[in-house]
Design an enzyme around this catalytic site. Structure first.
Site, PDB file in Angstrom:
ATOM      1  N   GLU A 156       8.272  -7.082   5.181  1.00 53.43           N
ATOM      2  CA  GLU A 156       8.207  -5.747   5.818  1.00 53.43           C
ATOM      3  C   GLU A 156       8.227  -5.850   7.331  1.00 53.43           C
ATOM      4  O   GLU A 156       7.588  -6.713   7.923  1.00 53.43           O
ATOM      5  CB  GLU A 156       6.928  -5.015   5.371  1.00 53.43           C
ATOM      6  CG  GLU A 156       6.751  -3.663   6.071  1.00 53.43           C
ATOM      7  CD  GLU A 156       5.649  -2.798   5.467  1.00 53.43           C
ATOM      8  OE1 GLU A 156       5.353  -2.953   4.272  1.00 53.43           O
ATOM      9  OE2 GLU A 156       5.106  -1.970   6.217  1.00 53.43           O
TER      10      GLU A 156
ATOM     11  N   GLY B 161       5.862   3.867  -0.089  1.00 49.93           N
ATOM     12  CA  GLY B 161       5.382   5.260  -0.052  1.00 49.93           C
ATOM     13  C   GLY B 161       6.359   6.153  -0.773  1.00 49.93           C
ATOM     14  O   GLY B 161       6.650   7.273  -0.358  1.00 49.93           O
TER      15      GLY B 161
ATOM     16  N   HIS C 268       2.497   5.946   2.723  1.00 48.77           N
ATOM     17  CA  HIS C 268       1.796   5.639   1.482  1.00 48.77           C
ATOM     18  C   HIS C 268       0.808   6.758   1.151  1.00 48.77           C
ATOM     19  O   HIS C 268       0.269   7.403   2.042  1.00 48.77           O
ATOM     20  CB  HIS C 268       0.997   4.337   1.629  1.00 48.77           C
ATOM     21  CG  HIS C 268       1.831   3.101   1.590  1.00 48.77           C
ATOM     22  ND1 HIS C 268       2.010   2.287   2.674  1.00 48.77           N
ATOM     23  CD2 HIS C 268       2.533   2.541   0.578  1.00 48.77           C
ATOM     24  CE1 HIS C 268       2.778   1.269   2.333  1.00 48.77           C
ATOM     25  NE2 HIS C 268       3.116   1.392   1.069  1.00 48.77           N
TER      26      HIS C 268
ATOM     27  N   ASP D 255       3.127  -7.149  -4.892  1.00 49.15           N
ATOM     28  CA  ASP D 255       3.372  -6.122  -3.880  1.00 49.15           C
ATOM     29  C   ASP D 255       2.348  -6.282  -2.739  1.00 49.15           C
ATOM     30  O   ASP D 255       1.160  -6.509  -2.994  1.00 49.15           O
ATOM     31  CB  ASP D 255       3.212  -4.750  -4.552  1.00 49.15           C
ATOM     32  CG  ASP D 255       3.610  -3.605  -3.652  1.00 49.15           C
ATOM     33  OD1 ASP D 255       4.503  -3.794  -2.803  1.00 49.15           O
ATOM     34  OD2 ASP D 255       3.040  -2.505  -3.815  1.00 49.15           O
TER      35      ASP D 255
HETATM   36  P1  13P Z   1       2.897   5.417  -2.919  1.00 48.54           P
HETATM   37  O1  13P Z   1       1.546   5.071  -3.484  1.00 48.54           O
HETATM   38  O2  13P Z   1       2.815   6.295  -1.728  1.00 48.54           O
HETATM   39  O3  13P Z   1       3.823   5.928  -3.976  1.00 48.54           O
HETATM   40  O4  13P Z   1       3.528   4.052  -2.380  1.00 48.54           O
HETATM   41  C1  13P Z   1       3.682   2.991  -3.259  1.00 48.54           C
HETATM   42  C2  13P Z   1       4.041   1.767  -2.504  1.00 48.54           C
HETATM   43  O5  13P Z   1       4.678   1.806  -1.489  1.00 48.54           O
HETATM   44  C3  13P Z   1       3.621   0.475  -3.076  1.00 48.54           C
HETATM   45  O6  13P Z   1       4.013  -0.586  -2.291  1.00 48.54           O
END
Ligand code: 13P
Length: 284
Positions: free
Chosen positions: A133, A211, A182, A81
């Site tokens: 992205e 997020g 996020h 990620d």
């Molecule tokens: P959150 O931590 O806001 O849930 O987002 C997770 C995310 O987008 C990981 O790539």
């Protein structure tokens, strides 16, 4: 067992599900996510973000993710990620990850296209898939308080540019900015559902929500109906882990070892993720 990102997202589309992509930087998060996927018999994406590598490295927690996912009865994608460096994505593939996100969203557009293409070529060598992205998601990217970016439409992804980006890079999924942030939501998110439809139509690939923790069940369902197929989820699950640990310590003040605290953390994450998947994996 392992399945590909494409298979997981196609399964989501056929059934009207959003596929949960859960960041699992700690062993408690990882075992909680696996037990929830097995209990509900659903495909899930286990994700390791470059920013979490100092917590546990891709060679340690990542190797555990691959091993546990492979031998599980549930279906998993094991995904890097927010890889901001090709080298990091390469390390993931060497450990056995079968999917990765290259995040060049902070780069100038042509630079983002160029390096994303490199990531796509690298993934092909490993039989893996790539998410990229376009657009800026407040919170992680700019290091500011995420609530500052809530509703800032100048950060949202432009559908015409997104179409050009997908055509030029050949990515399998696209993370877009349409109102999520996020981290913790300190202000109400302002989701642009029509923009999701436009982005899905313009790009022809599944749209990824970053997020993703902290939204209401209605908001998740509406986003899925409009074209979001992968929902990235981290902060509120890890917050649950912390709160579970704190509650355990408050009711067991005599505790002098760590192991029972980690069990409390895992159980709290299991509860949080069970609620999430009950919403995401509802037949449309
Ligand atoms: P959150 O931590 O806001 O849930 O987002 C997770 C995310 O987008 C990981 O790539």
């Amino acid at each position: 067992m392992l399945i590909s990102l494409k298979e997981a997202l196609a399964y989501g589309e056929e059934n009207g599900y959003g596929i949960a992509a859960v960041n699992t930087p700690t062993f408690e998060m990882l075992t909680a996510a696996i037990s929830v996927a097995e209990r509900f018999d659903i495909p899930m994406i286990l994700a390791h973000a470059e920013v979490h590598d100092p917590v546990n490295s891709v060679e340690s927690i990542g190797a555990a993710m691959v091993a546990l996912a492979t031998r599980s009865s549930a279906k998993f994608v094991v995904h890097i990620d927010h890889g901001e460096n090709i080298e990091f994505i390469k390390r993931g593939f060497e450990v056995g990850f079968n999917s990765a996100m290259f995040d060049g969203s902070r780069l100038p557009y042509e630079e983002n296209v160029r390096i994303t293409k490199e990531a796509v070529a690298l993934a092909k060598e490993h039989g893996a898939h790539i998410e990229a992205e376009l657009g800026v998601m407040p919170g992680r990217e700019d290091g500011k308080d995420s609530s500052e970016g809530v509703g800032d439409r100048t950060l949202y992804t432009d559908p015409a540019l997104a179409a050009d980006f997908v055509e030029k890079t050949g990515v399998d999924a696209l993370a877009c900015s349409f109102g999520t942030v996020h981290g913790l939501y300190k202000a109400e998110p302002k989701l642009d559902y029509d923009l999701i439809v436009q982005l899905r139509e313009a790009t022809g690939v599944p749209i990824v929500m970053h997020g993703g923790s902290g939204l209401s069940h209605e908001e998740y369902r509406e986003c899925i109906t409009r074209g979001v197929q992968k929902i990235n989820y981290y902060t509120y699950a890890d917050k649950a882990a912390l709160q579970g640990s704190q509650a355990f310590l408050a009711s067991n003040p005599e505790t002098y070892v760590m192991a029972p605290v980690t069990v409390a953390a895992r159980e709290a994450v299991e509860q949080d993720l069970a609620q999430l998947v009950t919403c995401l994996y509802q037949k449309a």
